[in-house]
Design an enzyme around this catalytic site. Structure first.
Site, PDB file in Angstrom:
ATOM      1  N   GLY A   9       0.859  -1.053  -0.076  1.00 43.74           N
ATOM      2  CA  GLY A   9       0.235  -0.453   0.084  1.00 43.74           C
ATOM      3  C   GLY A   9       1.165   1.252   0.161  1.00 43.74           C
ATOM      4  N   PHE A  13      -1.609   7.670   0.991  1.00 44.79           N
ATOM      5  CA  PHE A  13      -1.023   8.677   1.215  1.00 44.79           C
ATOM      6  C   PHE A  13       0.370   8.495   2.926  1.00 44.79           C
ATOM      7  CE2 PHE A  13      -2.247  11.811   5.094  1.00 44.79           C
ATOM      8  CZ  PHE A  13      -1.444  12.996   4.804  1.00 44.79           C
ATOM      9  N   ILE A  14       0.030   7.763   3.267  1.00 44.54           N
ATOM     10  CA  ILE A  14       1.081   8.045   4.436  1.00 44.54           C
ATOM     11  C   ILE A  14       2.194   7.063   3.514  1.00 44.54           C
ATOM     12  CG2 ILE A  14       1.601   6.390   6.664  1.00 44.54           C
ATOM     13  CD1 ILE A  14      -1.661   6.536   7.491  1.00 44.54           C
ATOM     14  N   ALA A  85      -0.369  -2.151   3.305  1.00 43.18           N
ATOM     15  CA  ALA A  85      -2.257  -2.299   2.049  1.00 43.18           C
ATOM     16  C   ALA A  85      -3.793  -2.823   3.123  1.00 43.18           C
ATOM     17  CB  ALA A  85      -2.020  -3.393   1.121  1.00 43.18           C
ATOM     18  N   ALA A  86      -4.882  -1.589   2.538  1.00 35.43           N
ATOM     19  CA  ALA A  86      -6.056  -2.110   3.091  1.00 35.43           C
ATOM     20  C   ALA A  86      -7.004  -1.330   3.123  1.00 35.43           C
ATOM     21  CB  ALA A  86      -5.848  -1.584   4.821  1.00 35.43           C
ATOM     22  N   THR A  88     -10.311   1.204   3.596  1.00 38.32           N
ATOM     23  CA  THR A  88     -10.019   2.138   4.407  1.00 38.32           C
ATOM     24  C   THR A  88     -11.414   3.218   5.367  1.00 38.32           C
ATOM     25  OG1 THR A  88      -9.088   3.332   3.791  1.00 38.32           O
ATOM     26  CG2 THR A  88      -7.558   2.229   4.860  1.00 38.32           C
ATOM     27  N   TYR A 189     -14.096  -2.384   9.818  1.00 40.98           N
ATOM     28  CA  TYR A 189     -13.025  -1.919   9.534  1.00 40.98           C
ATOM     29  C   TYR A 189     -12.555  -2.377  10.882  1.00 40.98           C
ATOM     30  CZ  TYR A 189      -9.059   1.269   9.116  1.00 40.98           C
ATOM     31  OH  TYR A 189      -7.958   2.159   9.304  1.00 40.98           O
ATOM     32  N   ASN A 218      -6.164   9.756  13.244  1.00 40.19           N
ATOM     33  CA  ASN A 218      -6.576  10.530  12.072  1.00 40.19           C
ATOM     34  C   ASN A 218      -5.884  10.948  11.659  1.00 40.19           C
ATOM     35  OD1 ASN A 218      -9.419   9.808  13.340  1.00 40.19           O
ATOM     36  ND2 ASN A 218     -10.806  10.546  11.950  1.00 40.19           N
ATOM     37  N   ARG A 257     -11.794  13.458  17.771  1.00 38.19           N
ATOM     38  CA  ARG A 257     -10.741  12.786  16.982  1.00 38.19           C
ATOM     39  C   ARG A 257      -9.761  13.261  17.325  1.00 38.19           C
ATOM     40  NH1 ARG A 257     -15.499  10.724  17.115  1.00 38.19           N
ATOM     41  NH2 ARG A 257     -15.576   9.673  15.090  1.00 38.19           N
TER      42      ARG A 257
END
Length: 378
Positions: A9, A13-14, A85-86, A88, A189, A218, A257
């Protein structure tokens, strides 16, 4: 000695931010990613900024963690794996159950099966876990002390009662979730992230591989998807503001959050790769500060300088939690991690970046219509 690292993954983004910083530190990075349309758009090789940012800096394998062949090719010769990889989206997970389970659970199981049964050089596996595994989190009861309330019910929320209460209806004080807090996810999730974390923490030590789990709060910052309507409240609100649509806030706007800036998440993860004190450990990654959704909306409106109406709708999504923020005591003491970005500083960098991007179509209503059709959006 860890030199070669696989990031599953890693075009996300990350993952892409981590890949770029690791290459700058001399690591040799392989990225396995399927370039999902939901994140990267319909023509990712040509239009995805995240993919293009890493394209010529890493060894890239277009594939999926649900393919044994793709995983075997990616794992060969690696010293460490960072498993991002997931699927989300919290809300989306409640009706795309097979897809989330196949990618998140089966993909992780397949990776571990290869590590257990085939010769490899992997010394460490980092798993991206999530604050979602804490469910409704940790609270203080005025008489009972620390308690872990059950998930909020549809019946309660339909009356406008959104705060978490204990079974005796006592008002509770919100506490930060520490790593030893009760694990009780309220979404598919969250369940899949718990399963990923537990499998890796259980299996890796049996084959001499050091596992490390990071429970990210987050995560936000420049580069995150602005078009994905299933995740990322900052992106969703930004699209609403820039399209002059106005912001529609769920519940009563007081839900909160812990928003953690991408640079801090990358730094924490690199500490987990490089520091042996992380081996076999689970860490929260956040700021340790809860920010409510109404504050988020007002901060974004001020930052963009676009005055749009803010409407508190009272609507809610089943599976969402009320509050969560991280206790950072453990990661500070074991890894010396301190977040460098508070919400104000991070939002400035995020909104400065957003203003340089094309205005995206506001697709939130489409995603909500999907949830409404399944009876999950009220």
């Amino acid at each position: 000695m860890i030199k070669k690292i696989l990031i599953t993954g890693g075009a996300g983004f990350i993952g892409s931010n981590l890949a770029l910083k690791l290459t700058g530190r001399g690591y040799i990075i392989t990225v396995l990613d399927n370039l999902s349309e939901q994140i990267h758009g319909s023509d990712p090789e040509n239009t995805s900024p995240l993919y293009k940012s890493i394209k010529d800096k890493v060894r890239f394998i277009k594939g999926t963690v649900t393919s044994r062949e793709d995983l075997e090719k990616s794992i060969e010769g690696q010293d460490a794996i960072v498993h991002y990889a997931a699927e989300t989206g919290t809300g989306q997970s409640m009706y795309c159950i097979e897809k989330y389970t196949e990618v998140n659970v089966q993909g992780t199981a397949l990776m571990l099966d290869i590590l257990v049964n085939q010769k490899n050089s992997v010394k460490k596996v980092i798993i991206a876990s999530s604050r979602s595994i804490y469910g409704e989190g940790k609270y203080e009861h005025p008489e009972l002390g620390v308690v872990y309330p059950s998930h909020r019910t549809e019946e309660e929320m339909l009356t406008g009662n959104f705060e978490v209460r204990y079974k005796d209806n006592q008002t509770l004080k919100l506490l930060p979730t520490s790593e030893d807090s009760k694990i009780h996810p309220s979404s598919v999730y969250g369940i899949t992230k718990q399963n990923q974390e537990q499998m890796i923490m259980a299996v890796c030590p049996t084959i001499g591989i050091a596992p490390v789990a990071f429970r990210y709060q987050n995560v936000y910052g420049p580069g995150q998807s602005l078009s994905n309507p299933y995740t990322g409240i900052l992106s969703i609100f930004s699209n609403q503001i820039r399209n002059h649509d106005g912001i529609k806030i769920f519940e009563d706007g007081k839900e909160s959050r812990d928003f953690v800036f991408i640079d801090d998440v990358v730094d924490a993860t690199i500490a987990g790769i490089e520091n042996d004190n992380a081996n076999g450990e689970i860490f929260n990654v956040g700021t340790g500060v809860a920010t409510d959704v109404m504050t988020v909306a007002k901060t974004l409106i001020d930052s963009y300088g676009i005055d749009v109406p803010v409407t508190i709708t009272g609507n809610f999504r089943l599976g969402d939690i009320r509050h969560n923020f991280a206790d950072l005591t453990k990661i500070k003491s074991k890894l010396g991690f301190e977040p460098k970005f508070d919400f104000k500083k991070g939002i400035k960098q995020f909104t400065d970046w957003v203003l340089q991007q094309d205005i995206q179509e506001n697709k939130l209503n489409d995603s909500l219509d999907e949830m409404k059709a399944k009876g999950l959006f009220k």
